[in-house]
Design a protein around this motif. Structure first.
Motif, PDB file in Angstrom:
ATOM      1  N   LYS A  76       4.498  -5.579 -12.673  1.00 59.93           N
ATOM      2  CA  LYS A  76       3.350  -5.566 -11.429  1.00 59.93           C
ATOM      3  C   LYS A  76       4.010  -5.514 -10.230  1.00 59.93           C
ATOM      4  O   LYS A  76       5.310  -5.566 -10.040  1.00 59.93           O
ATOM      5  N   ASP A  77       3.343  -5.356  -9.261  1.00 58.20           N
ATOM      6  CA  ASP A  77       3.605  -5.138  -7.739  1.00 58.20           C
ATOM      7  C   ASP A  77       4.593  -6.345  -7.245  1.00 58.20           C
ATOM      8  O   ASP A  77       5.693  -5.982  -6.705  1.00 58.20           O
ATOM      9  N   LYS A  78       4.157  -7.597  -7.626  1.00 58.82           N
ATOM     10  CA  LYS A  78       5.355  -8.469  -7.179  1.00 58.82           C
ATOM     11  C   LYS A  78       6.563  -8.535  -7.810  1.00 58.82           C
ATOM     12  O   LYS A  78       7.678  -8.798  -7.158  1.00 58.82           O
ATOM     13  N   GLN A  79       6.603  -7.952  -9.148  1.00 60.98           N
ATOM     14  CA  GLN A  79       7.932  -7.851  -9.704  1.00 60.98           C
ATOM     15  C   GLN A  79       8.818  -6.776  -9.132  1.00 60.98           C
ATOM     16  O   GLN A  79       9.891  -6.864  -8.956  1.00 60.98           O
ATOM     17  N   SER A 122       8.597  -5.897  -5.978  1.00 60.84           N
ATOM     18  CA  SER A 122       8.892  -6.268  -4.832  1.00 60.84           C
ATOM     19  C   SER A 122      10.001  -7.027  -4.854  1.00 60.84           C
ATOM     20  O   SER A 122      11.236  -6.890  -3.992  1.00 60.84           O
ATOM     21  N   ARG A 123      10.374  -7.930  -5.839  1.00 58.44           N
ATOM     22  CA  ARG A 123      11.233  -8.582  -6.160  1.00 58.44           C
ATOM     23  C   ARG A 123      12.712  -8.029  -6.509  1.00 58.44           C
ATOM     24  O   ARG A 123      13.801  -8.034  -5.992  1.00 58.44           O
ATOM     25  N   TYR A 168      13.269 -13.141   3.159  1.00 59.49           N
ATOM     26  CA  TYR A 168      12.127 -12.846   2.020  1.00 59.49           C
ATOM     27  C   TYR A 168      12.540 -13.478   0.853  1.00 59.49           C
ATOM     28  O   TYR A 168      11.723 -13.683   0.020  1.00 59.49           O
TER      29      TYR A 168
END
Length: 198
Positions: free
Chosen positions: A40-43, A45-46, A77
């Motif tokens: 997913k996008d959040k993963q 980003s991490r 961040y």
């Protein structure tokens, strides 16, 4: 590793896929045992924040922000406390010979100094991979040589994987591997000569 090819060959697209900025339309991309296409996008980003450092030809520094604050940003961040982020940012700037310019804003720095700040920023969260897209393209030859020396030092002494997009055959030859791309496909892989400057 150097990625070479004519303009429009797909070098930047490949770099964006490696950097988890774009998803491949087919096939798979495994990074540290994880399939990037399934994330997913959040993963993603991490992963970009913690495992991959980015260095661009245009530096991409925040204009009205000091060098030390530019280097701190990825750490903030990532949830690093501000005092620890500042300490690490200062160490990284000293490592790239920018200790005396760390309070200066980008408009007060030369192109080579901006790129050294960008390299320090790429190291903020101690990534395994640094992606450098034409990092010497906007620099004179002497400054470009200094930037390449920094990359060689990071690879040799800190074990960082450096993936470099370049139009320069000379810079590509300094790398251990050279990948040539044409029309979005890898057409050859060969060994480089390595770098004997140390």
């Amino acid at each position: 590793m150097a990625i070479v090819g004519a303009s429009g060959s797909g070098k930047s697209t490949l770099m964006n896929i490696i950097g988890a900025l774009d998803r491949p339309t087919s096939g798979s991309y495994i990074l540290d045992g994880q399939d990037i296409r399934q994330m997913k996008d959040k993963q993603l980003s991490r992963i970009r924040n913690r495992k991959i450092g980015f260095v661009f030809q245009t530096f991409n520094l925040i204009p009205r922000t000091s060098a030390v604050k530019n280097v701190c940003l990825p750490m903030l961040y990532a949830g690093v406390p501000a005092d620890k982020a500042v300490k690490r940012a200062r160490r990284l700037l000293e490592q790239v010979d920018m200790g005396e310019r760390m309070s200066h804003n980008p408009n007060e720095l030369s192109g080579g100094q901006k790129q050294r700040v960008a390299i320090a920023r790429s190291m903020a969260n101690d990534p395994r991979i640094i992606l450098a897209d034409e990092p010497t393209g906007a620099l004179d030859s002497v400054t470009g040589r200094m930037i390449m020396d920094l990359f060689h030092d990071l690879h040799r002494n800190q074990g960082k994987t450096i993936v470099l997009i370049t139009h320069s055959p000379q810079l590509a030859r300094e790398c251990q591997r050279i990948i040539s791309i044409k029309d979005g496909r890898i057409v050859s892989q060969r060994k480089g000569e390595g770098y004997a400057g140390f």
